[in-house]
Every structure is written in structure tokens, then in C-alpha cells.
Design a protein around this motif. Sequence first.
Motif, PDB file in Angstrom:
ATOM      1  N   TYR A 283       0.784  -1.165   0.047  1.00  0.00           N
ATOM      2  CA  TYR A 283       0.010  -0.049  -0.045  1.00  0.00           C
ATOM      3  C   TYR A 283       0.967   1.242  -0.051  1.00  0.00           C
ATOM      4  O   TYR A 283       0.257   2.300  -0.157  1.00  0.00           O
ATOM      5  CB  TYR A 283      -0.905   0.098   1.043  1.00  0.00           C
ATOM      6  CG  TYR A 283      -2.025  -1.226   1.056  1.00  0.00           C
ATOM      7  CD1 TYR A 283      -2.731  -1.445  -0.042  1.00  0.00           C
ATOM      8  CD2 TYR A 283      -2.143  -2.062   2.151  1.00  0.00           C
ATOM      9  CE1 TYR A 283      -3.557  -2.303  -0.036  1.00  0.00           C
ATOM     10  CE2 TYR A 283      -2.996  -3.188   2.139  1.00  0.00           C
ATOM     11  CZ  TYR A 283      -3.749  -3.317   0.840  1.00  0.00           C
ATOM     12  OH  TYR A 283      -4.548  -4.257   0.788  1.00  0.00           O
ATOM     13  N   GLY A 284       2.163   1.174   0.156  1.00  0.00           N
ATOM     14  CA  GLY A 284       3.032   2.349   0.001  1.00  0.00           C
ATOM     15  C   GLY A 284       2.711   3.398   0.903  1.00  0.00           C
ATOM     16  O   GLY A 284       3.295   4.501   0.873  1.00  0.00           O
ATOM     17  N   LEU A 285       2.491   3.181   2.100  1.00  0.00           N
ATOM     18  CA  LEU A 285       1.938   4.202   2.895  1.00  0.00           C
ATOM     19  C   LEU A 285       3.117   4.671   3.980  1.00  0.00           C
ATOM     20  O   LEU A 285       2.960   5.663   4.745  1.00  0.00           O
ATOM     21  CB  LEU A 285       0.721   3.595   4.103  1.00  0.00           C
ATOM     22  CG  LEU A 285      -0.608   3.341   3.103  1.00  0.00           C
ATOM     23  CD1 LEU A 285      -1.449   3.124   4.352  1.00  0.00           C
ATOM     24  CD2 LEU A 285      -0.802   4.623   2.152  1.00  0.00           C
ATOM     25  N   SER A 286       4.227   4.191   3.768  1.00  0.00           N
ATOM     26  CA  SER A 286       5.452   4.654   4.575  1.00  0.00           C
ATOM     27  C   SER A 286       5.825   5.732   4.396  1.00  0.00           C
ATOM     28  O   SER A 286       6.482   6.612   5.082  1.00  0.00           O
ATOM     29  CB  SER A 286       6.431   3.376   4.696  1.00  0.00           C
ATOM     30  OG  SER A 286       7.041   3.143   3.364  1.00  0.00           O
ATOM     31  N   LEU A 287       5.387   6.277   3.029  1.00  0.00           N
ATOM     32  CA  LEU A 287       5.849   7.526   2.550  1.00  0.00           C
ATOM     33  C   LEU A 287       5.380   8.563   3.546  1.00  0.00           C
ATOM     34  O   LEU A 287       5.700   9.921   3.313  1.00  0.00           O
ATOM     35  CB  LEU A 287       5.475   7.913   0.900  1.00  0.00           C
ATOM     36  CG  LEU A 287       6.022   6.800  -0.063  1.00  0.00           C
ATOM     37  CD1 LEU A 287       5.195   6.986  -1.281  1.00  0.00           C
ATOM     38  CD2 LEU A 287       7.581   7.242  -0.297  1.00  0.00           C
ATOM     39  N   VAL A 288       4.414   8.319   4.500  1.00  0.00           N
ATOM     40  CA  VAL A 288       3.716   9.505   5.261  1.00  0.00           C
ATOM     41  C   VAL A 288       4.787   9.997   5.889  1.00  0.00           C
ATOM     42  O   VAL A 288       5.059  10.953   6.760  1.00  0.00           O
ATOM     43  CB  VAL A 288       2.718   8.772   6.019  1.00  0.00           C
ATOM     44  CG1 VAL A 288       3.352   8.014   7.247  1.00  0.00           C
ATOM     45  CG2 VAL A 288       1.924   9.934   6.884  1.00  0.00           C
ATOM     46  N   ALA A 289       5.842   9.370   6.182  1.00  0.00           N
ATOM     47  CA  ALA A 289       7.266   9.757   6.903  1.00  0.00           C
ATOM     48  C   ALA A 289       7.670  11.056   6.306  1.00  0.00           C
ATOM     49  O   ALA A 289       8.528  11.860   7.141  1.00  0.00           O
ATOM     50  CB  ALA A 289       8.409   8.643   7.015  1.00  0.00           C
ATOM     51  N   ASN A 290       7.438  11.504   5.128  1.00  0.00           N
ATOM     52  CA  ASN A 290       7.791  12.419   4.366  1.00  0.00           C
ATOM     53  C   ASN A 290       6.961  13.654   4.329  1.00  0.00           C
ATOM     54  O   ASN A 290       7.206  14.651   3.571  1.00  0.00           O
ATOM     55  CB  ASN A 290       8.886  12.011   3.022  1.00  0.00           C
ATOM     56  CG  ASN A 290       9.843  11.410   3.379  1.00  0.00           C
ATOM     57  OD1 ASN A 290      10.599  11.644   4.114  1.00  0.00           O
ATOM     58  ND2 ASN A 290      10.178  10.652   2.494  1.00  0.00           N
ATOM     59  N   ALA A 291       5.829  13.220   4.948  1.00  0.00           N
ATOM     60  CA  ALA A 291       4.611  14.192   4.695  1.00  0.00           C
ATOM     61  C   ALA A 291       4.972  15.666   5.332  1.00  0.00           C
ATOM     62  O   ALA A 291       5.533  15.742   6.302  1.00  0.00           O
ATOM     63  CB  ALA A 291       3.302  13.582   5.138  1.00  0.00           C
ATOM     64  N   ASP A 292       4.271  16.485   4.478  1.00  0.00           N
ATOM     65  CA  ASP A 292       4.841  17.780   4.934  1.00  0.00           C
ATOM     66  C   ASP A 292       3.304  18.654   5.481  1.00  0.00           C
ATOM     67  O   ASP A 292       2.544  18.376   4.530  1.00  0.00           O
ATOM     68  CB  ASP A 292       5.282  18.689   4.022  1.00  0.00           C
ATOM     69  CG  ASP A 292       5.643  20.180   4.298  1.00  0.00           C
ATOM     70  OD1 ASP A 292       5.897  20.271   5.502  1.00  0.00           O
ATOM     71  OD2 ASP A 292       5.470  20.995   3.454  1.00  0.00           O
TER      72      ASP A 292
END
Lengths: 558, 455
Positions: A283-292
Motif C-alpha cells: 500500500y506504500g503508506l510508509s511515505l507518510v514519514a515525509n509528509a509535510d
Amino acid sequence: MKTPQKLATCFVVAIATWCSACVGTVDSESGGSSQDQPNNMGGSGGGREESPPLAAGKCGLLPPALRPLTPVQIARTLRTLVPGAPDVTQRLSEVASSGAGRFSNALARKDLTTPFVEALIEATQDTAKPMSDKPADLRSCLGQASPSKQCVTELLEEFGSRVFRRPFSEEELTRYGAFFTQQVADFGVPTALRQLVQALFMSGHFLFRTELDGQSVDGKMALNPYELASALSYLIQDGPPDDVLWGKAKAGALPKDLKAEAQRLITAPKTAYGIRIFLDELYGLSLVANADKDRAVYPKFTDEVGRDMAEEHERFVEDNFFSEASSFEKLFSSRKSFVTPALAAVYGVTSNTQGFASVELPPERHGILTQGAFLALYAQRDETNVVRRGRVIRERLFCENLPQPPPTVNAVPPRPDGQLSQRELLERHNKDQSCKQCHQFMDPIGYLFENFDGIGQHRSEDLGEPVNASGEFVPLDGGKPIAFAGLSEFASFVQRSDLVSSCFLSQAYTYTHGRALGDREACLSEPMLDEFKQDGKNMKSALIRLATSDLFVFRAQP
Amino acid sequence: MKPLSRRTFGFSLGLGAASGLLTPIARGLIAEARGETSTVKRYISFCGGNGLDIGRVEAAVGKGPELKPTGIMTPLAPHAKDLLALVGLSGTVGQLHGNGESVFTLVEPTACCKGVGFVPGGISIDRHIAKTVSKGRKLSSVNLGILDTQSGGGDVEPNTLSADGPGQPFPAIYDPIKAFAAIFGGAMGSANPGTGSSGGTPPVDLLLKQKKSLLDFVLDDTQRLKQRLAAPERVRLDQYLESLREIESRLKPTVGAPEVVDAATCSNMKAPSVGQGAPKSPQYLHVSPPVVYAHIDIAVMAVACGLTNVATIFTPPGATHMGFVDLPGAGNGQSHHNLHHNAQVAELTVIDTWFMTAYERIISKVKSFPDAAGTLLDSTLVLSANASGGAHHNGQKSHTILLAGSLGGKIRTGRSMRFAPGTELVGPYLSILQAFGLQDANKFGSQSGTPTSLA
């Protein structure tokens, strides 16, 4: 500030026929074009077209393939085989290809560009250093000025075979042995050993998993025990076979013990790196670590909370997967999660434990669907994002393919105007039929999440008015829309949905084989789904079935 | 110490008959230093995203054929005589929203924006040129850019404009500090005295001999594996073989000089002081001119120092949401995408003017290197484009291409050319390819046409 009316002009120069292209198919996102690309790789994809024609109603086997190790797999294998070697993951990943699909282990990877090979030369040189610095520690016979032929043969049979993940052939023993002997004569033992180790790690037999030496069985080619052991270990552990699996391969106990080995490896979460990568990339949700996020709007969203959300998602999915039930449905229903005190505040609960603690979230939470990782990632800096949330649900959960907005429309989500909610702004926008043609598939799903703001905090009001979080699922095939009073009903629908289950299975298949479920294997979809449902939608069991299926064990006869 | 020019450096080696011992790069440079530069050509491209407003471009170019840059093009005024502005070209591929990465391939991407990023549909013009003009160089091309960390409202996908073919994006490097290390260091760096990792300082030639014997063995081993594969799988090894051969071809004995040709300027380079920025830093989340300048400086030096003949530098292509920081008046990080939607002309003008400033920096840097009777620009074509054409909505059909450098008279500069509506990019591209000796006849990417005379 723009007026709602101005926004609602729909930003459109309508292309009336555009949305006739909206209808996609299950698994289209990771379909042939992106994951496998047999038609786009100059014939270098899966080679599906090369397979013999099928008898009607039969599923085809995949052709033998050369399967590239990912940069992470290369680095992990170097460190596994050479204890004390440096971690070269970042060095290789920086110069790797930007990817060939959702999953990093795609068969279509093409990393071996000049910069990558240069990095590989450096990485293997550094990896070889602990060995070449003290040759005698490796084998006492290497402490001599001119090691015997027997000495290097034993080295290749023991260490070299683990690098190639199979025994050396006589021809290879001779050729690699001669190389080492010449290197000793030219440069001395330490350098020769470094050169030999580098040559092994730069060989195509290391950089690719080969399927060359199978046995013909009833018109199909069975992978040999070593090939099978590697296929299983890189799938589950993202690394080379461990000693037990290697022993099984040496003893010829595969595929007889394949299922037992799959079960052994998949029930060891700490070393099941391959499964963890699958779950992360699914689901590729670990990208939230870069959310601004706009801190003025969302003061609770700090950098730390972004990272916590990513880790919460990872812990949650892994906890579910590696549990006994390994319930797929729980991914969309469970209220159990893992939070830090800062993340607990976002969810409206308390945790006094330093670091992560297991908690029960409030009733409005439904697994992944209401995690910060999803809700914050798919939102604007200062507002929700109805369209994107709806789109992502259809693409990632249902594997449906929705087209990009046409070039002539404004695809920016409506900006808050302080007067109208996101729903109201979008409903105006969708009064234009040319907008509605596609937005009907996304927005009514996105509305269901409107009880959660741009970082995932629950809200019952927006702009002082009660939130209307009802929505509907409009089937792509023109079927009757299914209405939901709120997210809770939709979560139940997701848990029961065959489309969502099939989507998960197709993604598991894609990760298992490095290529999407193609036409030749499409007849597997129904049996896979039936077995999945009969098994209580147990994710672990589904992966084990994939890893022990005929499609995993056999290849089409070249 | 005064930096040596490229010409001075070549002669400083004092080689006549001994030049046969030099690396191909060194031989090439000495030939160039002796005025035998006519066959060497170089290509640098610079690309922005989100559109370069056609109205502002047309106002800045002026009405006459003679180019007199004003407005947003004012930074280019000192180079007016070296420029050719191609205005009003059309792009009928890459028009899908946020999908302008095909400006250099002229082929519709095979996939986009579905969690997989940009998957190119064909080879890009820079890579096409590189495969010919960079032969013998350490790197076939360098590809440096700004990672789009904000588009799409959350997805972070690597982006690049360069590609080697369908589904084969050519990797970009996003951090100037890493780019510097990769380009001016790299695996071959350990062949230089004092940089070996296993202690001691073996002679360069011995290290080169070791590396060559290793690569020869791996090449042979890979060829043997290839022979065992079925035809479709053999192709998978071709990329590896090509890379091995490229590296191996550079491992020639030298006369004591490092493999990287090294005028004083080239040898005294320092790593850039600005990098990509830590995740979530303003520089990471936005476009920061100092970061772009660092990329430009590295790319131009890589070309000037003979490490490659082709370089591409880009800011986030497509309809990027990344705004600008470290650029007063540009919205202080406000989404570039939204600046267009909100018609914030003042901020957009600042950004467009900055883009010309950055392009001017490339031209000035290239011109700063003496070469033969003139400067490095005499043998270099510096192209600028915008991946989204005139604007990311409703503007993708209006491309402005700027060319600096005449490539020995093949391109007539000091003027602008305006094209009739519907004139595709393919015509000028075919002429550019011809100028580099690539006779691609009537097709590039998915488009056919006839070369547009630029002379």
C-alpha cells in the motif's frame, strides 16, 4: 480569494468522450505495462510471448527467467555471506534504477548501468576486504605464498557455492581456480583473494537468480532444489538460503519439504525481510514519514509524528500478518494499533508509555483505512483531499485503473474558502457532467473519509457544520451504486469484497513472481480467491500457497 | 596558481610520440588543444517544469528576427548573439496532466502517476546523443536534478527526463554532494594513488592492471552465461556487458597522470557546500536555486574536464507542486502548480526570470573555458526547455526551446524563429541530431517529420 463559483466552473474544457476510458480492470495498476513490460523491454520482460500456446482452459507456466537481485538483496547477501562486511545498501540504491513497478523485486528491473556497476565494484571491493586482509583466517592454506589447487577448490566449493547459490560445475572450478592462481602469481595472495571474491560477487550467477538447470518432468521443467531454495529464500527472507534451507537443497529434499520450509521461514518475522518489504510496498503508506503539513493548521503533526505514523502502519500490518489468523479482513477492521504518546494524541487516546505501545483505538477507527499513514499521506498540507483518497482506495485496494485528468482540466483540489466544505465544493464541481463522468468513481468514496482531517484526527464538524460522511461505491462496469452511511459500513464492504481480496492476491502474485498476473495465468484468479476465502482470508497461507504452487516450482519447457 | 586552461594542460604533458600511452580522454584533449577540435561536440540540456509562460516568452523575445532579450529573458542579454530562440513549437505528446517528462523522448510514457512514477516510452535526445558523442569518456552522460518530493499530494517518486529506451529511465542524482562524489570520484577513484581501500599506495598502473584483469574475467564469465540463455533473457545481460565494457575501456595505462584528465581547475575542485537537504528541510521540499546552481556547476565541470560530453540538469518536471525557497518574490515555498492556478503573475515572473538566470549560468560557465581559438561553447550546444511547455494546463502545446552555441555554424544564432501553430518539436530535434552527426532521417520518438533548418 477565488469564489466557489469560479472554482466550480470545473476548470474544464470538456472532452466529452474522455471518461469512456475510465473503465479499468482488476490489477491494472501493476499490470503488464508497469511490472512486467514484456512489450516495452525489447523482449526482455517476462518473455511471455515466447511460451508455447496453451490448450484451451489450461493455465500456462512461466518461462525460465533471469531474475535480477534488487540492490537491497545484493547488499543483504553480501553481508550475510561475509560477516563484518560494510552495509552497501545505500551506496547501491542511490544509483539504482528508479524502479519498474510497485514492487522493488520486479523482473523488469534494469539496474546495471555504468554508475551502478562502478558502485558495485567499490561495494564488492569493500566487502572482500575483511577476507583479503587476513587470508589465513579464512582457510589456513591461504596463508601460504602459493596456495594449492586443492585449497582454492575447497574455497570455491564452500564459499563460492553459497555466492552462486548452487554447487560449482567442474568447468567453473577449473576456470575460477585458474583465475585465482594467475592473480596470486601477478599480485600475491591477499589481492588474488580480493579479486576472486569480487569476481564471484560480480558474476551474473550472483547478480541474477538463474533458472537454467531444471529437470524435465512431464513436459515441464522443474526448478532444481537449489533454484527452488533461492526462489523461496529471496521471496520470504529477501536474502540467500539459510543453513537449514541450504541443507535441504543439498540433500535433495526440495520440493518435498518446500511447504514445511515456507512455513518455517514465514513464521519468523525477524528474518522474513521479503515479506516485510511486500507488506510495505503493498500500500506504500510508509511515505507518510515525509509528509509535510501546515503546522499552523495541524500543530500536532511534527516530523516525529509523521515517522510514528509510518512505523505504526508497519507494526500494525506485520502484527496482523504474522499472527496465527493472519487475517486480511482485520487490516480493515482492527482497532488494535501501536502508538507513541504523540501519535496517541492525534487519535484522541492516551499512552503514557515511552515509545510504541499497543492500544485499542476508538470505535470510529477501522484498521488501515483510518490510520494516520493513509489519512495524512493522502491529504493536502492544510486540508483533506477527497478526490485523492477516493482515487487511491480504488487503485490500491480495488486494483482499478482510473485515468489521469485530461490535460485541459485543473486537477488541483478545491482550496478551502472558509464557507463551503470540501464536499460542497466538489459537489458543485461535479454538476458538470464531464467532470462527474470520472469523479463519480472517486469523490463519493473520498466523502466517506471526511470525518478525518488532513492528519487523521477525527472530526464531527467542519466549518461549524456537521460532517456529511456518507458516500457510495459506483462500479466501473455500470452496475448499481452501493450506498454507505459512513466509513464503518464501507469498511465492512471492503472486508467482504471479492474485488479487494482479488486485488491483494494479484499483488501477492506479482511480488512472488516479479511480474503481474498475465493472461496466461488469469485462470488462476478464481481458484486463488476461492482458497483464500475458504481459508478465512489468511494472508500467510495465501503466500505459502503461492510459494508452493506448480507455477512456483515448474517452468515452461524452453 | 593560475588555473591551467584545457589547451595549456594538454601541452603541459609535453607529449609527442608518447601520446600513444595516454588515455583516450587525454589524447582527445591534446588533439583539441592543438586545434584539432572540430570533431568533438558536446551537449548540455536544462529543463524546468510547470510551464514557461508563452506570453512572457513572446514579450521577452521581441518581434523581430534579431534576438533582443528583455523581460524574463533579460539575464540572457549578454549572450544574445549566441542564442537561437525557437518559439511556438508544439508538443502533442506528454500532454497528460503532470506528465511532461516526454519532452526529451517525444514518446508518450508507458505509465505514469500510478505509484510507479514516470516510465519512459523511448530514448531521450540527450541519451541518444550521448551514446555517440561520449564514447571514450568516463561517463556517457550525467543527469542531475531536483527530486520532486511534493507532487501529487504525497507520493514521492524519483523523476528523471533521460531514458535509454522504453521502460529504461536513466537514473538521475538529486544530491549535489553525492553527484560530485559519483562523478569526480567513483570506482575509478580507487585507481588513483593514495585512495585505495586496502592500505598502502600501490602504483597506479598496478591497480589498473588488477582492475582490468578482474573486468576481463567478469566480462568473459558474463558472456558464457549469456550463451546459456534463451534469446529473450540474453537481452537482460546486454546492459551489464555494455557497462562493463565502458568501464573496462577506460582502464588504459597512463604516464603517471590520473585517469581523470586534470587541468588545475579540474584537479582542484571542491565538493559543493550545498546538498539536497535533509528530508523535510525547506531545501528538500522545495526548489532552492543554490542547489540547482550546484548541479549546474558540477555538470559543466564534468563536461569541461572531459569526463563526459553530455549533461542534463533539471528542476522537477511535469506539473510539480514544489515551490521555491531561497528566491525572494517567488512565493516562499508556495506550490508552483498553484501559482499557475491562482494566476500569481508576480511570483511566476520571478520564477521564469530565475530560470533564465540559471540557464545563463550554464552558458557563462561553458564560455569560461578556453578551447582552441575560442571557448568551450564553440563545440557545445546548450539547450533549455520546459517539460510542461507553456504551462501545465492549456499550455503543453506551446514549447519554447532555447539553444546556445552554433556547433561550428550548424546553428545560426542571434535570432528567434517563430513557428506556425502545430509545428512539432521533432523538426528541430532532427536538426540537432544531424548536427551531432546522427542521421536519424525523419523520425525521433513517436514523431516523424523533416529536419527544420536551424542554420
